[in-house]
Design an enzyme around this catalytic site. Sequence first.
Site, mmCIF file in Angstrom:
data_model
loop_
_atom_site.group_PDB
_atom_site.id
_atom_site.type_symbol
_atom_site.label_atom_id
_atom_site.label_comp_id
_atom_site.label_asym_id
_atom_site.label_seq_id
_atom_site.Cartn_x
_atom_site.Cartn_y
_atom_site.Cartn_z
ATOM 1 N N LYS A 1 -37.403 43.527 -1.761
ATOM 2 C CA LYS A 1 -37.839 44.926 -1.937
ATOM 3 C C LYS A 1 -37.877 45.273 -3.428
ATOM 4 C CE LYS A 1 -36.110 46.235 2.578
ATOM 5 N NZ LYS A 1 -35.039 46.780 3.422
ATOM 6 N N ASP B 1 -37.399 55.138 4.397
ATOM 7 C CA ASP B 1 -37.260 54.250 5.563
ATOM 8 C C ASP B 1 -37.727 54.958 6.838
ATOM 9 O OD1 ASP B 1 -36.474 51.631 5.389
ATOM 10 O OD2 ASP B 1 -34.334 52.074 5.167
ATOM 11 N N GLN C 1 -29.519 49.711 2.456
ATOM 12 C CA GLN C 1 -29.755 48.532 3.288
ATOM 13 C C GLN C 1 -28.758 48.501 4.446
ATOM 14 O OE1 GLN C 1 -32.355 46.288 2.866
ATOM 15 N NE2 GLN C 1 -31.668 45.472 4.825
#
Length: 299
Positions: free
Chosen positions: A54, A121, A98
């Site tokens: 990412k 997200d 994460q």
Amino acid sequence: MSAEIISGTQMRKEILAELEREVVEMKEKYGKGPGLVTILVGENPASISYVTLKVKTALNLGFHEIQDNQAEDISEEDLLALIEKYNNDPDIHGILVQLPLPKHINEDAVITAISPDKDVDGFHPVNLGKMVIGGDQVRYLPCTPAGIQEMIVRSGTETSGAEVVVVGRSNIVGKPISVMMGQKGPGANSTVTMVHTRTQDLASHCKRADILIVAAGVPGLVKPEWIKKGATVIDVGVNRVGVNEETGKAILSGDVDYEEARKVAGKITPVPGGVGPMTITMLMKNTVKSAWWHLGNAK
Ligand code: NAD
């Protein structure tokens, strides 16, 4: 006849090139580009490799990127305070924590602590609610379902009036993609059936599908004889089915018997190289969207 392959690797290239152009335009207009912080707690090897990818993708696009690594034993209170710091940072437009987090931290509390305006997200209950309402309300779509929908649209598959069958009902894939495909609007307007472990006669449902989306995590679950001739098949499953003795790398397989399914389907995604590359791409797309919104609304 063999199915057309829907390559996530190729689509990723195209979408990242589009985003790169947007970042240049944004920097010319506002003097800065998108800002993304990736928060990694602990040293889970899979999480490290996801975050590394990412960060690399964000840097390649010209984002302002902060990788904020925290020790495994950070308290929930300190993690929430860190998120609050980034919620208030005008140079940060996207906050990514994460998952999974260590057991002593409540994941729901962390997801809810991220400002819905920076939730790239798309996991915050506010953004999931807006996704369900649809239309102009939609802000950030969760990344894997957004990638699936993008693949269906870019592959030229007609969705309006199509029978869509989704195998799986998880909060991150099955449930949201079912809602999204049933919404009013382009790339949707489908008639959706969501099936799961308690469904009776899975095969009969799959056989009706013009678009079959499989996210079960069971290798080879969908048999070729369950696929309607000419259907578009999106295989979300990523299953480790062995180890390559030469490279030591995991051998991955999807939830669909790919080699046989190719002979029946009209279009199909491979594993790897299908949905996988699209998830991070959609995270970048959400971050660019957030940056446009924040910069355009800055006082
Ligand atoms: P999950 O384990 O949370 O949910 C699986 C769902 O499939 C459940 O709702 C269950 O009811 C259903 N299911 C399982 N076995 C079934 C069966 N035999 N018959 C009918 N339904 C069945 O999974 P998830 O998080 O949605 O992930 C699913 C798969 O997709 C996994 O392989 C995961 O690794 C993969 N995945 C890939 C990406 C990506 O970016 N490519 C992202 C997320 C998940």
